[in-house]
Design an enzyme around this catalytic site. Structure first.
Site, PDB file in Angstrom:
ATOM      1  N   SER A 180      48.256 -22.392 -75.403  1.00 54.90           N
ATOM      2  CA  SER A 180      48.061 -23.529 -74.506  1.00 54.90           C
ATOM      3  C   SER A 180      48.127 -23.059 -73.067  1.00 54.90           C
ATOM      4  O   SER A 180      48.857 -22.120 -72.738  1.00 54.90           O
ATOM      5  CB  SER A 180      49.105 -24.614 -74.779  1.00 54.90           C
ATOM      6  N   LYS A 181      47.341 -23.731 -72.223  1.00 54.15           N
ATOM      7  CA  LYS A 181      47.284 -23.347 -70.818  1.00 54.15           C
ATOM      8  C   LYS A 181      48.643 -23.513 -70.166  1.00 54.15           C
ATOM      9  O   LYS A 181      48.988 -22.824 -69.233  1.00 54.15           O
ATOM     10  CB  LYS A 181      46.268 -24.222 -70.088  1.00 54.15           C
ATOM     11  N   ARG A 182      49.391 -24.478 -70.643  1.00 57.47           N
ATOM     12  CA  ARG A 182      50.681 -24.762 -70.042  1.00 57.47           C
ATOM     13  C   ARG A 182      51.731 -23.727 -70.444  1.00 57.47           C
ATOM     14  O   ARG A 182      52.459 -23.212 -69.631  1.00 57.47           O
ATOM     15  CB  ARG A 182      51.144 -26.154 -70.472  1.00 57.47           C
ATOM     16  N   ARG A 183      51.771 -23.441 -71.749  1.00 57.31           N
ATOM     17  CA  ARG A 183      52.837 -22.585 -72.275  1.00 57.31           C
ATOM     18  C   ARG A 183      52.543 -21.095 -72.132  1.00 57.31           C
ATOM     19  O   ARG A 183      53.439 -20.287 -71.947  1.00 57.31           O
ATOM     20  CB  ARG A 183      52.997 -22.849 -73.777  1.00 57.31           C
TER      21      ARG A 183
END
Ligand code: GLU
Length: 472
Positions: free
Chosen positions: A237-240
């Site tokens: 994920s782009k966030r994680r």
């Protein structure tokens, strides 16, 4: 006669190019290059809400960086709006779609009341609504039969039509959805093999139904590439996770190492030799050998592959690649060349070169507190060692300043300072600590004698004296 292979990479500019989409792009490119086919690029920029046009540049730049050259000009899906609307007309005329004015809430409420499965219930199928503003167009999925395809990664795939809902093709605002544009453009561009991520698996039966209804020719085959997951086996994920390709470029990864590593996600060469030139991967890569299970994107293994590619470079090439990463200044080529092979053996990324050589460009090395504590505060016989080093090195003539001579002098200084083992030999590892920190600011680095040789007599003595001064 089979048509020449034509594949495409079709990114949506909703984010920076990330490792997952680069993985799909690479699979397309490898396939096209091996069989002498065409690799086209189509920017799927029709979703006005999610689309960020400024990201197109990043996508093109990263593909170029990776060396995934495409054939012809990139195609903008948004330039093809009229073709998509004409395709919608065809579907309307053929009664392949019907107008629907249900809201999501209506559908949910009916499904709840009926205790039925989620998804559209076909409420408007036979209502004979005229298409118009505020009314979506839904595809009339056949109640019977199956829709299937040959998937190079997954084998024969097939979905029961009864399990597919009547999906939306055109929104209430008159805008065709991605699915229609995607399926139409592939056929119109003569795409023979659709290679894309597993996340599109559920779209593929709808895609094929659309192409059939439009009387278009289906692709010969598909390949749905495995999902990339992190260490916790969660979808990247782009966030994680660190997933943007640019961040790897900026962190000093070589494009050929990145390509090599991406190819290994879900695939391995038949001879088991994983680290190799991209040209060999082009010859060996087979979509049929790609494992459909999720593949672990392992940053540690990427570093390892990168380090191997760095070591395989010639010294000149290594220096040329490292130079843009020397942000604090570039030492003389002469000095760099002496240290290059040592650095090349040790670094995993190009950003690791700078801390190894920046002592050559700074006026005074900056000593971090940990290094000072470790080598100076907690070191043994430190003032004695610095004094003895100054005396011994000062006695050397500038034209006799070589790594060997310097090593001998520091060895003698260690003995002078009482840093000797039971046999009376100098304890060089202990002796080196304070000298290294005085000269480079760090406790670890390239071999010390070579470093002192390139730093030169004057700067070496000045730094030793300055550190000795700090001790009082
Ligand atoms: N535009 C789609 C995406 O970025 C890819 C569609 C496809 O490759 O067919 O996910």
């Amino acid at each position: 006669m089979t048509s020449p292979v034509r594949v495409r990479f079709a990114p949506s500019p909703t984010g920076y190019l990330h490792v997952g989409s680069a993985h799909s792009a690479l699979a397309n490119w490898l396939f096209a290059r091996r069989v002498g086919g065409e690799f086209l690029l189509r920017i799927e920029d029709t979703d006005a809400e999610r689309n960020r046009p400024e990201l197109v540049d990043n996508i093109l730049e990263m593909l170029r960086w990776l060396g995934l050259d495409w054939d012809g000009e990139p195609i903008r899906q948004s330039d093809r709006g009229e073709l998509h609307l004409a395709a919608v007309e065809t579907l309307v005329a053929a009664h392949a779609v019907y107008a629907c004015d249900c809201t999501a809430e209506d559908v949910q409420a009916r499904n709840k009341a009926a205790g039925g499965k989620p998804g559209y219930d076909g409420f408007c199928r036979d209502r004979g609504l005229e298409p118009g503003p505020g009314r979506a167009l839904r595809f009339r999925v056949p109640d019977e039969g199956r829709t299937g395809w040959d998937d190079l990664v997954r084998g024969e795939m097939s979905f029961a039509n009864a399990d597919l809902e009547d999906f939306v093709v055109v929104r209430g605002n008159g805008k065709p959805l991605f699915l229609l544009a995607n399926a139409y453009d592939d056929a119109d561009m003569g795409i023979t093999h659709v290679i894309r991520g597993e996340d599109h698996l559920n779209n593929t039966p709808k895609y094929l139904l659309l192409q059939d209804a439009l009387g278009l020719t289906r692709p010969e085959a598909f390949a749905h590439m495995p999902l990339l997951v992190n260490e916790q086996r969660k979808k990247l994920s782009k966030r994680r996770d660190d997933v943007s390709m640019a961040s790897y470029r900026d962190a000093g990864y070589l494009p050929e190492a990145m390509v090599n590593y991406l190819a290994l996600l879900g695939w391995g060469p038949p001879d088991g030799i994983e680290v190799r030139p991209v040209s060999e991967i082009v010859d060996l890569y087979r979509l049929e050998d790609v494992n459909p299970s999720p593949a672990f994107f392992d940053p540690k293994k990427l570093s390892f592959v990168n380090a191997e590619h760095l070591r395989a470079l010639s010294t000149d090439e290594f220096l040329a690649r490292a130079e843009p990463f020397l942000t604090r200044g570039v030492p003389s080529m002469e000095a760099l060349r002496v240290l290059a092979t040592e650095a090349q053996e040790r670094v995993r990324t190009l950003t690791e070169v700078e801390p190894m050589v920046d002592f050559l460009v700074v006026d005074e090395p900056e000593v971090d507190e940990d290094s000072w504590t470790k080598a100076i505060t907690k070191g043994k016989q430190v003032p004695e060692m610095l004094d003895a080093s100054i005396t011994r090195l000062d006695a050397l003539a500038a034209d006799a300043w070589t790594a060997e001579v310097v090593q001998e002098a520091i060895g003698a200084a260690a003995i002078d300072a009482g840093l000797v083992n039971a046999e009376g030999k100098p304890q060089l590892s202990k002796a080196q600590g304070p000298v290294r920190v005085a000269l480079t600011g760090r406790t670890v680095g390239l071999p010390l004698w070579e470093s002192i040789a390139v730093l030169g007599r004057d700067r070496t003595l000045a730094r030793l004296r300055s550190t000795r001064g700090r001790l009082g």
